[in-house]
Write a protein that holds these residues in place. Structure first.
Motif, short mmCIF file in Angstrom:
data_model
loop_
_atom_site.label_atom_id
_atom_site.label_comp_id
_atom_site.label_asym_id
_atom_site.label_seq_id
_atom_site.Cartn_x
_atom_site.Cartn_y
_atom_site.Cartn_z
N UNK A 387 0.83 -1.19 0.00
CA UNK A 387 0.00 0.00 0.00
C UNK A 387 0.87 1.24 0.00
N UNK A 388 0.33 2.36 -0.46
CA UNK A 388 1.14 3.57 -0.50
C UNK A 388 1.45 4.11 0.90
N UNK A 418 4.44 -1.86 -5.26
CA UNK A 418 3.48 -1.73 -6.36
C UNK A 418 2.70 -0.42 -6.37
N UNK A 419 2.44 0.15 -5.18
CA UNK A 419 1.67 1.39 -5.13
C UNK A 419 2.43 2.40 -4.28
N UNK A 420 3.01 3.40 -4.95
CA UNK A 420 3.84 4.40 -4.28
C UNK A 420 3.55 5.75 -4.92
N UNK A 440 5.32 -9.72 -13.68
CA UNK A 440 4.16 -10.47 -14.14
C UNK A 440 2.86 -10.00 -13.49
N UNK A 441 2.94 -9.08 -12.55
CA UNK A 441 1.74 -8.49 -11.98
C UNK A 441 1.39 -7.16 -12.65
N UNK A 464 -0.28 1.90 -10.10
CA UNK A 464 0.60 0.83 -9.63
C UNK A 464 1.70 0.55 -10.67
N UNK A 465 2.78 -0.04 -10.19
CA UNK A 465 3.85 -0.56 -11.05
C UNK A 465 4.40 0.50 -12.00
#
Length: 590
Positions: A387-388, A418-420, A440-441, A464-465
């Motif tokens: 999570x961010x 993933x979430x920043x 791969x996500x 994300x990503x």
């Protein structure tokens, strides 16, 4: 134009070097071949050797002796290392790259799981298929007092279907525990709830959640709450022999994928047992995989003093094969289980309270004390943060450690990352924080993607990503599969997704409905760095692996094609011909 390998050179330089191959090769030797008294055990010539060194050198040949690279350069000079017993491989223009590094996975969990669990992730995510599979597993194991499974896909269920009743209709006379494919959640049946005394009065554990119906009664789904289950449900004890058998199986299935090193955050046995087991195995000369073995720390587990003592004791097992340099913690959970810790509340489609932002596993003060102490002692911290808000907490802790202890090459690592927020990505680059990402996500994949979209909402889903932004802002990324959460840990598939931001799988390739945020795509050379030199640096093993240079270990992969010169959609189909570890051929394609 994006930068690679810590932003030292632009991606187009690699293309230019590849196109001007004949004139771009450079010699690197540890000795003059005319003066050497020992010939090489193996010489590779007539290829395209991407060294992944600081200069982005592309060569045509290399020589190996005693498990190490002794020469990288042109064919003519490499031939000077050829003796009567030298194995000479004519690459015929094929590509050579350093062995791939998986920056975060959990081997040999999948192989161990197969010994005792129903392997749900091998099935189509369909409720009828799940019902038939569970029924067959129960019939095949009539004497098992507890049935366990791994790999349940939550997107197979509607909200009102993810309940104990799903299991009860098939098995109601003995406990059933089905772990979802994130590894963070578990669906159990009613008898398991009863035997664990989990009721409407049961409090959620720190960082965990008991899902409840409208009346407050447990539904049967637990997120990061397995600690509430009865101790009678403890998994079958694993023997050292079974562990090592599973480890060798993992090596055997990894070699054809080109994976020659892995960072392992936890073990199915205590690290005090696993590390000496691996150290003994590495001395046999049969190993196919180098490893950095972290100590996993959980709230209520080992004290900080005990963690430091364990890490100090573990240094006796450090070798060219095994590194031990830090700890792994979970700061939060995962979006699909509604347990990732967010700066803003979950989307309304998550069907939670309007102010619900997820859960934090560690009290902030304890986390800050831990990272300050570990950093002061010279150890690395790796934190799961999805999570961010958890990402910001981790970054804040690293910044505070640098301020108190002084700046050093700590390589503290955010796992998943993933979430920043963009501001925090910039801070990561400034602080030298690494990111172990799972490419791969990052496309619109059908397993986690729909759940993330539902929980986070469209805006955050597409934030994300942010791989390209990370590279541009100086964040060093390693490539990870998080296996067995993601069963497919083939690096070439991760590389393709990082370049295309689309599915690498037949029937989905080229379909725009699987594309996600193509502006964040990286170059092939960016992604090769992610899976080679960057992973080696994260593991603190770049003095041994990650690039093909004289004096480094001969861990490398031979590919049938130069993946920088083909359609990116064909990268995942590129055949790995041979994998070499420590100068030994550990895999040859049929």
């Amino acid at each position: 134009m994006s930068a690679v390998v810590e932003g030292r050179f632009p991606s187009l330089i690699f293309l230019s070097v590849s196109l001007l191959f004949a004139s771009a090769c450079s010699d690197q030797t540890v000795s003059n071949p005319e003066e050497t008294t020992d010939f090489a055990s193996m010489v590779l010539t007539n290829g395209v050797v991407y060294t992944m060194d600081e200069q982005g050198t592309v060569a045509s040949a290399l020589a190996i002796r005693n498990g190490e690279i002794v020469y990288v350069g042109e064919d003519a000079a490499a031939n000077e290392y050829v003796g009567n017993d030298t194995q000479v491989i004519d690459l015929a223009g094929k590509m050579v790259v350093p062995g791939f590094v998986d920056g975060h996975s959990h081997p040999p969990m999948r192989e161990i799981s197969a010994l005792t669990n129903w392997q749900i992730d091998a099935l189509e995510p369909n409720l009828e298929v799940y019902r038939e599979g569970l029924r067959a597993y129960a019939v095949a194991n009539p004497d098992k007092p507890i049935l366990t499974g791994f790999g349940l896909q939550l997107n197979a269920f509607k909200d009102d279907e993810l309940t104990a009743a799903f299991i009860d209709e098939i098995v109601s006379d003995r406990p059933v525990l089905l772990t979802d494919n994130s590894g963070h959640g578990m669906l159990v049946n009613t008898i398991a709830l009863e035997m664990s005394n989990i009721t409407r009065e049961t409090q959620d554990p720190p960082g965990g959640r008991v899902y409840r119906d409208e009346d407050g009664n447990p539904t049967g789904y637990l997120s990061n709450a397995s600690s509430l289950l009865s101790p009678d449900f403890a998994r079958e004890e694993l023997s050292p022999e079974d562990y090592m058998s599973a480890w060798r199986q993992y090596e055997d299935v990894s070699a054809p994928k080109g994976i020659t090193a892995v960072q392992v955050p936890s073990s199915s046995l205590p690290p005090s047992v696993t590390r000496p087991l691996l150290a003994e195995y590495f001395q046999t000369g049969d190993a196919k995989m180098r490893v950095n073995f972290l100590t996993t720390v959980r709230p209520g587990g080992l004290s900080l003093e005990e963690v430091l003592a364990e890490l100090k004791d573990a240094q006796q097992y450090v070798s060219d094969w095994q590194m031990v340099n830090g700890v792994k913690i979970w700061l939060d959970g995962v979006p699909e289980c509604k347990s990732a810790y967010l700066l803003q509340p979950y989307a309304h489609t998550a069907k939670v309270a309007s102010d619900y932002r997820g859960t934090l596993n560690w009290p902030e003060a304890e986390y800050n004390d831990m990272i300050l102490t570990l950093d002061a002692e010279g150890y690395q911290m790796q934190a799961h943060a999805m999570g961010d808000a958890s990402a910001r907490l981790f970054i804040d802790g690293v910044a505070r450690a640098a301020e108190v202890n002084g700046t050093r090459d700590a390589r503290h690592t955010m796992i998943h990352a993933n979430l920043i927020t963009m501001k925090d990505i910039e801070r990561m680059g400034d602080l030298g924080i690494y990111a172990a990402v799972s490419p791969l996500w990052s496309y619109r994949e059908p397993v986690f993607g729909p759940m993330e979209l539902k929980m986070l909402g469209k805006v955050r889903y597409y934030l994300e990503y942010q791989f390209k932004k990370m590279v541009e802002l100086g964040v060093i990324m390693s490539g990870s599969a998080d296996q067995p959460v993601t069963p497919d840990d083939r690096p070439l598939f991760g590389i393709e997704v990082g370049v295309t931001r689309s599915s690498p799988y037949p029937g989905q390739q080229g379909d725009p409905s699987f594309v996600r945020d193509p502006e964040q795509a990286l170059s092939v050379m960016d992604m090769l760095a992610v899976y080679t030199i960057n992973g080696a640096k994260q593991m603190h093993m770049e003095h041994l692996i990650g690039s093909l240079e004289p004096g480094k270990k001969a861990d490398l992969v031979i590919l049938e094609k130069d993946i920088t010169a083909i359609d990116p959609a064909d990268i995942s189909e590129t055949k790995i011909l041979q994998t070499i570890v420590d100068g030994r051929m550990v895999y040859t394609a049929n």
